[in-house]
Design a protein around this motif. Structure first.
Motif, PDB file in Angstrom:
ATOM      1  N   LEU A  66       0.830  -1.209   0.000  1.00 39.32           N
ATOM      2  CA  LEU A  66       0.000   0.000   0.000  1.00 39.32           C
ATOM      3  C   LEU A  66       0.863   1.257   0.000  1.00 39.32           C
ATOM      4  N   ILE A  67       0.212   2.391  -0.190  1.00 42.37           N
ATOM      5  CA  ILE A  67       0.899   3.681  -0.072  1.00 42.37           C
ATOM      6  C   ILE A  67       0.862   4.077   1.399  1.00 42.37           C
ATOM      7  N   ASN A  68       2.034   4.359   1.979  1.00 41.18           N
ATOM      8  CA  ASN A  68       2.057   4.678   3.412  1.00 41.18           C
ATOM      9  C   ASN A  68       1.798   6.167   3.657  1.00 41.18           C
ATOM     10  N   THR A  69       1.596   6.488   4.917  1.00 40.68           N
ATOM     11  CA  THR A  69       1.241   7.864   5.291  1.00 40.68           C
ATOM     12  C   THR A  69       2.329   8.856   4.899  1.00 40.68           C
ATOM     13  N   GLU A  70       3.599   8.461   5.059  1.00 40.68           N
ATOM     14  CA  GLU A  70       4.714   9.360   4.725  1.00 40.68           C
ATOM     15  C   GLU A  70       4.652   9.782   3.249  1.00 40.68           C
ATOM     16  N   THR A  71       4.311   8.831   2.388  1.00 38.28           N
ATOM     17  CA  THR A  71       4.218   9.155   0.957  1.00 38.28           C
ATOM     18  C   THR A  71       3.087  10.150   0.713  1.00 38.28           C
ATOM     19  N   PHE A  72       1.953   9.941   1.364  1.00 39.05           N
ATOM     20  CA  PHE A  72       0.842  10.892   1.218  1.00 39.05           C
ATOM     21  C   PHE A  72       1.255  12.288   1.686  1.00 39.05           C
ATOM     22  N   LEU A  73       1.951  12.348   2.799  1.00 39.91           N
ATOM     23  CA  LEU A  73       2.414  13.648   3.303  1.00 39.91           C
ATOM     24  C   LEU A  73       3.318  14.331   2.275  1.00 39.91           C
ATOM     25  N   SER A  74       4.202  13.555   1.655  1.00 45.28           N
ATOM     26  CA  SER A  74       5.166  14.130   0.704  1.00 45.28           C
ATOM     27  C   SER A  74       4.477  14.616  -0.574  1.00 45.28           C
ATOM     28  N   VAL A  75       3.320  14.032  -0.909  1.00 43.94           N
ATOM     29  CA  VAL A  75       2.563  14.468  -2.094  1.00 43.94           C
ATOM     30  C   VAL A  75       1.593  15.592  -1.742  1.00 43.94           C
ATOM     31  N   THR A  98      -4.581   1.528   1.667  1.00 38.23           N
ATOM     32  CA  THR A  98      -4.103   2.823   1.168  1.00 38.23           C
ATOM     33  C   THR A  98      -5.011   3.976   1.603  1.00 38.23           C
ATOM     34  N   TYR A  99      -6.316   3.799   1.481  1.00 36.14           N
ATOM     35  CA  TYR A  99      -7.261   4.860   1.866  1.00 36.14           C
ATOM     36  C   TYR A  99      -7.065   5.258   3.327  1.00 36.14           C
ATOM     37  N   ASN A 100      -6.887   4.267   4.216  1.00 32.29           N
ATOM     38  CA  ASN A 100      -6.693   4.566   5.641  1.00 32.29           C
ATOM     39  C   ASN A 100      -5.413   5.361   5.877  1.00 32.29           C
ATOM     40  N   ALA A 105      -2.750  11.055   6.996  1.00 28.94           N
ATOM     41  CA  ALA A 105      -2.045  12.216   6.429  1.00 28.94           C
ATOM     42  C   ALA A 105      -2.949  13.444   6.411  1.00 28.94           C
ATOM     43  N   LYS A 106      -4.200  13.255   6.047  1.00 27.75           N
ATOM     44  CA  LYS A 106      -5.184  14.359   6.011  1.00 27.75           C
ATOM     45  C   LYS A 106      -5.301  15.019   7.382  1.00 27.75           C
ATOM     46  N   GLU A 107      -5.450  14.186   8.413  1.00 30.63           N
ATOM     47  CA  GLU A 107      -5.619  14.700   9.777  1.00 30.63           C
ATOM     48  C   GLU A 107      -4.399  15.507  10.210  1.00 30.63           C
ATOM     49  N   GLU A 108      -3.231  14.964   9.921  1.00 37.18           N
ATOM     50  CA  GLU A 108      -1.979  15.630  10.308  1.00 37.18           C
ATOM     51  C   GLU A 108      -1.831  16.979   9.604  1.00 37.18           C
ATOM     52  N   LEU A 109      -2.132  17.010   8.305  1.00 36.97           N
ATOM     53  CA  LEU A 109      -1.945  18.237   7.532  1.00 36.97           C
ATOM     54  C   LEU A 109      -3.009  19.286   7.846  1.00 36.97           C
ATOM     55  N   GLU A 110      -4.230  18.856   8.116  1.00 37.20           N
ATOM     56  CA  GLU A 110      -5.279  19.835   8.446  1.00 37.20           C
ATOM     57  C   GLU A 110      -5.026  20.476   9.804  1.00 37.20           C
ATOM     58  N   GLU A 111      -4.325  19.749  10.662  1.00 33.81           N
ATOM     59  CA  GLU A 111      -3.925  20.317  11.957  1.00 33.81           C
ATOM     60  C   GLU A 111      -2.828  21.364  11.750  1.00 33.81           C
ATOM     61  N   LYS A 112      -1.894  21.029  10.846  1.00 35.41           N
ATOM     62  CA  LYS A 112      -0.754  21.909  10.564  1.00 35.41           C
ATOM     63  C   LYS A 112      -1.165  23.117   9.717  1.00 35.41           C
ATOM     64  N   TYR A 113      -2.136  22.931   8.825  1.00 34.99           N
ATOM     65  CA  TYR A 113      -2.599  23.995   7.919  1.00 34.99           C
ATOM     66  C   TYR A 113      -4.121  24.128   8.078  1.00 34.99           C
ATOM     67  N   PRO A 114      -4.571  24.882   9.080  1.00 35.95           N
ATOM     68  CA  PRO A 114      -6.014  24.932   9.412  1.00 35.95           C
ATOM     69  C   PRO A 114      -6.914  25.403   8.270  1.00 35.95           C
ATOM     70  N   LYS A 115      -6.373  26.173   7.325  1.00 34.72           N
ATOM     71  CA  LYS A 115      -7.206  26.657   6.218  1.00 34.72           C
ATOM     72  C   LYS A 115      -7.345  25.629   5.094  1.00 34.72           C
ATOM     73  N   ALA A 116      -6.527  24.595   5.132  1.00 35.23           N
ATOM     74  CA  ALA A 116      -6.517  23.606   4.048  1.00 35.23           C
ATOM     75  C   ALA A 116      -7.741  22.700   4.119  1.00 35.23           C
ATOM     76  N   VAL A 117      -8.231  22.320   2.940  1.00 36.45           N
ATOM     77  CA  VAL A 117      -9.310  21.331   2.860  1.00 36.45           C
ATOM     78  C   VAL A 117      -8.774  20.125   2.083  1.00 36.45           C
ATOM     79  N   ILE A 118      -8.797  18.972   2.724  1.00 30.62           N
ATOM     80  CA  ILE A 118      -8.374  17.723   2.076  1.00 30.62           C
ATOM     81  C   ILE A 118      -9.538  16.743   2.169  1.00 30.62           C
ATOM     82  N   LYS A 119     -10.063  16.368   1.024  1.00 34.85           N
ATOM     83  CA  LYS A 119     -11.158  15.399   0.969  1.00 34.85           C
ATOM     84  C   LYS A 119     -10.594  14.083   0.447  1.00 34.85           C
ATOM     85  N   CYS A 120     -10.731  13.015   1.239  1.00 36.14           N
ATOM     86  CA  CYS A 120     -10.291  11.688   0.812  1.00 36.14           C
ATOM     87  C   CYS A 120     -11.538  10.873   0.497  1.00 36.14           C
TER      88      CYS A 120
END
Length: 290
Positions: A66-75, A98-100, A105-120
């Motif tokens: 699967l694609i791991n969380t680190e890869t999602f963060l890097s993309v 992969t979806y999980n 990654a979504k949760e981590e990035l939305e915490e770091k960038y509160p204005k960002a919207v990431i829909k999985c």
């Protein structure tokens, strides 16, 4: 409204030309054959589809990851830093973790960038069925659909995206636990070609046992006849595991009866192909139900 980028993964089996044309991002996926690691890029730069299927025909075993969380963060993170939002269309969660990984990654990035919207979005699709989902989403984005509206549209319509497969080699299904060794042996001896579909939960389900290759491909067309909606408005996708002649035969059956917008034929990549095997033919379209 902020702009957004559609992201998908290598299991969507979209050709590089289409990825470029749609302006989407496809995350490559890893697989391993006989202990050697490869990355599946849409242009097949590390291992071309023909070479991959030749290896399987010669008895090589392919293992996927699967694609791991680190890869999602890097993309995801560079897209967020550009001030854009993200719609990620994922391989079926019933077939991969992969979806999980993307949700973490979504949760981590939305915490770091509160204005960002990431829909999985869990497409509950596989191979070029996922590709057709991505293609449809990209076309709606081009037509001006905003992120929230597109996510809602996908959620409402995804269970109309039909997936019908037939496989040529039962022993690949046996390795994936879809059929027993005994069934694979008997089925091979009797020239049985199973027809499978992806259900509403995104699982691969055997539906019919058909004797003979041509009849099994005709069966895919019959399922399309029974459920397709508004064919004149559709772009139909066909995937194949190094079986272009049979894919074109199926395309011909469709064109003979329906005036569809287009039919896109592409290889089933090594991540899905590791489980379905050489000779797989898969048909994807929108219908009354999966």
């Amino acid at each position: 409204m902020r702009d957004y980028i559609i992201v998908t993964d290598g299991t969507s089996d979209l050709a590089q030309g289409m990825i470029d044309e749609l302006g989407i991002v496809s995350i490559p996926m890893s697989f391993e054959i006989d202990g050697k690691a490869f990355v599946h890029y849409p242009d097949g730069r590390e291992l071309a589809p023909k070479e991959f299927y030749d290896k399987l025909k010669q008895g090589s075993k392919s293992v996927t990851s699967l694609i791991n969380t680190e890869t999602f963060l890097s993309v995801f993170e560079p897209i967020i830093r550009e001030g854009k939002d993200i719609l990620y269309v994922a391989f079926s969660s019933a077939l991969s973790g992969t979806y999980n990984s993307s949700l973490i990654a979504k949760e981590e990035l939305e915490e770091k960038y509160p204005k960002a919207v990431i829909k999985c979005f869990d497409s509950r699709c596989a191979s070029a069925g996922e590709g057709l989902c991505v293609y449809t989403a990209a076309k709606r984005k081009e037509a001006g659909m905003e992120l929230e509206e597109l996510y809602t549209w996908l959620d409402k319509n995804i269970l109309s995206l039909c997936h019908w497969f037939t496989v040529d080699d039962l022993f690949h299904l046996k390795r994936g636990g879809r059929v027993s060794a005994l069934s694979a042996g008997i089925g091979t001896a009797l020239n049985i070609k199973p027809v499978l579909h992806v259900d509403d939960e995104g699982r691969l389900i055997p539906m019919e046992k058909i004797r003979g290759r041509k009849k099994s491909i005709n069966s895919l067309f019959e399922h399309l006849e029974n459920t397709i909606t508004n064919p004149q408005e559709q772009v139909i996708f066909i995937g194949h595991g190094d079986a272009i002649d049979e894919a074109e035969y199926l395309s011909g059956l469709i064109r003979e009866k329906y005036q569809v917008k287009d039919i896109v034929i592409n290889n089933i990549g090594p991540v899905v192909g590791s489980h379905s095997g050489p000779g797989t033919i898969a048909l994807f379209f929108f219908g009354t139900k999966r």
